[in-house]
Design a protein around this motif. Structure first.
Motif, mmCIF file in Angstrom:
data_model
loop_
_atom_site.group_PDB
_atom_site.id
_atom_site.type_symbol
_atom_site.label_atom_id
_atom_site.label_comp_id
_atom_site.label_asym_id
_atom_site.label_seq_id
_atom_site.Cartn_x
_atom_site.Cartn_y
_atom_site.Cartn_z
ATOM 1 N N GLU A 181 22.366 15.523 62.996
ATOM 2 C CA GLU A 181 22.507 16.237 61.921
ATOM 3 C C GLU A 181 23.663 16.541 61.336
ATOM 4 O O GLU A 181 23.848 16.731 59.980
ATOM 5 C CB GLU A 181 21.905 17.702 62.150
ATOM 6 C CG GLU A 181 20.616 17.809 62.856
ATOM 7 C CD GLU A 181 20.605 17.850 64.206
ATOM 8 O OE1 GLU A 181 19.728 18.410 64.895
ATOM 9 O OE2 GLU A 181 21.763 17.323 64.960
ATOM 10 N N TYR A 182 24.785 16.690 61.984
ATOM 11 C CA TYR A 182 26.314 16.920 61.330
ATOM 12 C C TYR A 182 27.392 15.965 61.567
ATOM 13 O O TYR A 182 28.424 16.018 60.952
ATOM 14 C CB TYR A 182 26.792 18.250 62.009
ATOM 15 C CG TYR A 182 25.989 19.522 61.988
ATOM 16 C CD1 TYR A 182 25.667 19.967 60.643
ATOM 17 C CD2 TYR A 182 25.301 20.183 62.998
ATOM 18 C CE1 TYR A 182 24.835 21.085 60.572
ATOM 19 C CE2 TYR A 182 24.451 20.934 62.796
ATOM 20 C CZ TYR A 182 24.258 21.638 61.647
ATOM 21 O OH TYR A 182 23.386 22.761 61.339
ATOM 22 N N SER A 183 27.131 14.999 62.686
ATOM 23 C CA SER A 183 27.967 13.997 63.091
ATOM 24 C C SER A 183 27.012 12.775 63.537
ATOM 25 O O SER A 183 26.092 12.849 63.946
ATOM 26 C CB SER A 183 29.007 14.218 63.875
ATOM 27 O OG SER A 183 28.637 14.589 65.137
ATOM 28 N N GLU A 184 27.863 11.731 63.750
ATOM 29 C CA GLU A 184 27.264 10.638 64.395
ATOM 30 C C GLU A 184 27.614 10.955 65.962
ATOM 31 O O GLU A 184 28.090 12.099 66.408
ATOM 32 C CB GLU A 184 28.164 9.164 64.176
ATOM 33 C CG GLU A 184 29.689 9.111 64.391
ATOM 34 C CD GLU A 184 30.510 9.749 63.337
ATOM 35 O OE1 GLU A 184 30.763 9.343 62.566
ATOM 36 O OE2 GLU A 184 30.635 11.041 63.425
ATOM 37 N N THR A 185 26.905 10.093 66.506
ATOM 38 C CA THR A 185 27.099 10.313 68.362
ATOM 39 C C THR A 185 27.617 9.147 69.154
ATOM 40 O O THR A 185 27.080 7.973 68.809
ATOM 41 C CB THR A 185 25.775 11.000 68.796
ATOM 42 O OG1 THR A 185 25.231 11.839 68.338
ATOM 43 C CG2 THR A 185 26.018 11.093 70.499
ATOM 44 N N VAL A 186 28.359 9.393 69.958
ATOM 45 C CA VAL A 186 29.078 8.237 70.794
ATOM 46 C C VAL A 186 28.907 8.531 72.083
ATOM 47 O O VAL A 186 29.005 9.580 72.449
ATOM 48 C CB VAL A 186 30.562 7.870 70.304
ATOM 49 C CG1 VAL A 186 30.473 7.441 68.774
ATOM 50 C CG2 VAL A 186 31.537 9.083 70.403
#
Length: 303
Positions: A181-186
Motif C-alpha cells: 500500500e505504501y512501499s515496495e517489500t523486500v
C-alpha cells in the motif's frame, strides 16, 4: 516482569556463548508478527496464556547483524518493540550503526518514532530503504520530521544490488510480492565471510514470487521465512485469502521433497499471535518432525 523474560534470555544466551565469537554474527531479537505477542485486544486463549503467566512475551520480528570487532550492530526492522531490542544491544555492548527496513507495515518501521526528538533524538542514524519506502518516509509525517531534523539519514537501496558493511559483510535486498500500500517489500540476503542468511519475514504466497524458493534456499546456509499463520481457518470469521501469507503448512508441503540438509536450513519466523507453532505445541512438533526449524529469541548464527 514477564515482558522482560525473553530479553534477559537473549543477553544470557549470547553473553555465555563461545568465548571466541565469530567476527560477524546475527542474533534474533524477535520472532512474532508486527504486533508482537500478546496482541492488543485479543481475548482468545492464545493471548490469555500470556496474561495468566503460561507463555512469555515475544517481540516483533527483528534481527541484528553484529560485528564483534567494531562492536557495531545493524538492525533489520525498526519494530514497535525497538526499546527492548535496542536495550539488548546496549547491554551486550553494541552500538547501533544502521537500520535496514523491509517495508511500510507497522511492525517493520514504526519503531523509528523512538529516534525522534521526543525520545532519543539520534543524529543521522543510517536507515537503508528501497525507493518507494524512501519517498514514503520523506513525504509523510511524523517520519518526515526524522529526516528534516537529521535524526535519520535515508540510504537508498536497489533491488539485488549489494552494499558492503565494514568491507566484510554484504547485504542485498530482494523484492518480494506483498500488500504494498505504501512501499515496495523486500527480503534480504545477509552474507558474512563464511555463511549467508535469506531473511523473508513477509511475502504473499510463494507461487506469486518470480523466484523458486527451493533454489533460493540452496544458495544460503539459513532461510528465515514468513510463518505468520499455520493453516487456513486460523482466524475464524475472516477470509484468510485477503491476508496473503504462505501458511506454514503450505511452505512445508512445497519443500517436502528437499533433502534433509536443505529442509534443516529453513527456520520459520514472523509468527502471528494465533499461530500455535509460536510456542511448544503439536503444531510446532509437526514442523520439527518434518525436518524444519523454528527460530527463538536469542538464537545466534555465525557468519
Amino acid at each position: 516482569m514477564k515482558g522482560l523474560v525473553t530479553l534477559f534470555v537473549i543477553i544470557l544466551i549470547y553473553s555465555s556463548s563461545q568465548a571466541q565469537k565469530a567476527d560477524w554474527q546475527v542474533i534474533v531479537l524477535g520472532m512474532a508478527q508486527d504486533a508482537g505477542y500478546p496482541q492488543a485486544g485479543c481475548k482468545k486463549s492464545c493471548c490469555e496464556a500470556y496474561w495468566t503467566g503460561e507463555n512469555p512475551k515475544q517481540h516483533a520480528t527483528c534481527l541484528a547483524l553484529l560485528n564483534n570487532q567494531s562492536k557495531e550492530a545493524w538492525l533489520f526492522e525498526a519494530t514497535p518493540d525497538i526499546k527492548a531490542q535496542w536495550h539488548a544491544l546496549d547491554t551486550l555492548g553494541y552500538q547501533v550503526a544502521g537500520i535496514f527496513l523491509t517495508h511500510a507495515h507497522i511492525g517493520h518501521y514504526a519503531g523509528l518514532i523512538h529516534l525522534g526528538r521526543e525520545v532519543m533524538g539520534t543524529n543521522n542514524i543510517p536507515v537503508y530503504v528501497m525507493p518507494k519506502m524512501k519517498n514514503f518516509l520523506e513525504a509523510n509525517g511524523p517520519w518526515s520530521q526524522l529526516v528534516s531534523l537529521n535524526n535519520i539519514a535515508l540510504k537508498e537501496l536497489k533491488n539485488e544490488e549489494a552494499i558492503m558493511l565494514n568491507g566484510m559483510a554484504k547485504v542485498t535486498p530482494i523484492l518480494v510480492p506483498h500488500r504494498d500500500e505504501y512501499s515496495e517489500t523486500v527480503g534480504y540476503h545477509i552474507a558474512g565471510p563464511n555463511q549467508t542468511i535469506l531473511f523473508i519475514p513477509d511475502i504473499n504466497k510463494w507461487e506469486t514470487w518470480n523466484k523458486n524458493l527451493a533454489s533460493e534456499i540452496s544458495q544460503v546456509n539459513y532461510a528465515l521465512l514468513d510463518a505468520a499463520f499455520f493453516a487456513d481457518g486460523e482466524l475464524p470469521g475472516r477470509d484468510m485469502s485477503k491476508i496473503p501469507h504462505p501458511f506454514t503448512t503450505e511452505t512445508m508441503e512445497l519443500l517436502k521433497g528437499l533433502p534433509t540438509k536443505e529442509k534443516s536450513k529453513v527456520h520459520f519466523i514472523h509468527f502471528n499471535h494465533t499461530n500455535p507453532a509460536l510456542f511448544d505445541s503439536p503444531e510446532r512438533n509437526q514442523v520439527l518432525k518434518k525436518g524444519f526449524n523454528v527460530v527463538n529469541e536469542g538464537m545466534v548464527i555465525d557468519l
